[in-house]
Design a protein around this motif. Structure first.
Motif, PDB file in Angstrom:
ATOM      1  N   THR A 187      31.130  65.586  67.215  1.00 21.24           N
ATOM      2  CA  THR A 187      32.323  64.822  67.558  1.00 21.24           C
ATOM      3  C   THR A 187      33.495  65.756  67.831  1.00 21.24           C
ATOM      4  N   GLU A 188      34.479  65.226  68.532  1.00 17.61           N
ATOM      5  CA  GLU A 188      35.674  66.013  68.849  1.00 17.61           C
ATOM      6  C   GLU A 188      36.349  66.508  67.579  1.00 17.61           C
ATOM      7  N   ARG A 189      36.445  65.639  66.589  1.00 16.25           N
ATOM      8  CA  ARG A 189      37.097  66.006  65.335  1.00 16.25           C
ATOM      9  C   ARG A 189      36.366  67.162  64.653  1.00 16.25           C
ATOM     10  N   SER A 190      35.050  67.084  64.620  1.00 15.96           N
ATOM     11  CA  SER A 190      34.244  68.132  63.999  1.00 15.96           C
ATOM     12  C   SER A 190      34.381  69.453  64.758  1.00 15.96           C
ATOM     13  N   THR A 200      36.918  70.417  66.655  1.00 17.16           N
ATOM     14  CA  THR A 200      38.269  70.945  66.449  1.00 17.16           C
ATOM     15  C   THR A 200      38.379  71.595  65.079  1.00 17.16           C
ATOM     16  N   ARG A 201      37.793  70.963  64.075  1.00 16.48           N
ATOM     17  CA  ARG A 201      37.841  71.522  62.724  1.00 16.48           C
ATOM     18  C   ARG A 201      37.105  72.861  62.646  1.00 16.48           C
ATOM     19  N   PRO A 232      41.669  72.260  70.470  1.00 20.68           N
ATOM     20  CA  PRO A 232      42.097  70.846  70.488  1.00 20.68           C
ATOM     21  C   PRO A 232      41.341  70.044  71.553  1.00 20.68           C
ATOM     22  N   GLY A 233      41.344  68.724  71.398  1.00 19.42           N
ATOM     23  CA  GLY A 233      40.578  67.845  72.262  1.00 19.42           C
ATOM     24  C   GLY A 233      40.889  67.972  73.744  1.00 19.42           C
ATOM     25  N   GLU A 261      32.811  61.028  73.199  1.00 19.46           N
ATOM     26  CA  GLU A 261      32.992  62.345  73.795  1.00 19.46           C
ATOM     27  C   GLU A 261      32.458  62.375  75.220  1.00 19.46           C
ATOM     28  N   GLU A 312      34.749  52.129  70.180  1.00 20.80           N
ATOM     29  CA  GLU A 312      35.735  52.934  69.449  1.00 20.80           C
ATOM     30  C   GLU A 312      37.106  52.255  69.463  1.00 20.80           C
ATOM     31  N   THR A 335      39.306  50.860  66.253  1.00 20.00           N
ATOM     32  CA  THR A 335      40.706  51.226  66.036  1.00 20.00           C
ATOM     33  C   THR A 335      41.557  49.979  65.840  1.00 20.00           C
TER      34      THR A 335
END
Length: 115
Positions: A28-31, A33-34, A39-40, A60, A83, A87
């Motif tokens: 995932t984008e979050r993973s 980036t971490r 950044p995305g 993604e 998604e 939200t």
């Protein structure tokens, strides 16, 4: 997202290369980036310039289509819709947990917005 006036990087840094491999492998984008610090927005721009796409049927993948200025496939569009629904559901839950006067204000705003 990818614009013709933005220069294409000649060589990728190690973090950028790792981010693209992780994107291709379905992270995932979050993973990503971490793990890499990319950044995305930059991630999807790099993916479009390097011809890398995220897995189809994921958010993604939908964002990779957007960065490459291509129409998203049906699977990716459904993933993005799911998604967005999640939200909205999270937002509804948080509004429900507000104190009563604030809940009324949020409800009135929502009713005005739908008219």
């Amino acid at each position: 997202m990818a614009t013709p006036d933005t220069p294409v990087p000649s060589a990728l840094t190690a973090a950028q290369a790792v981010a693209l491999v992780l994107l291709r492998d379905g992270f995932t984008e979050r993973s990503i980036t971490r793990r890499t610090g990319i950044p995305g927005d930059l991630l999807y721009w790099l993916a479009a310039t390097q011809g890398v796409t995220g897995r189809h049927g994921t958010v993604e993948g939908h964002r990779c289509h957007g960065a490459a200025d291509t129409d998203p496939c049906d699977e990716c569009s459904l993933a993005e819709a799911r998604e967005q629904a999640r939200t909205r559901a999270r937002h509804r839950r948080t509004v429900g947990s507000l104190p009563r006067p604030l809940r009324r204000q949020a409800g009135a705003r929502r009713q005005r917005a739908t008219r």
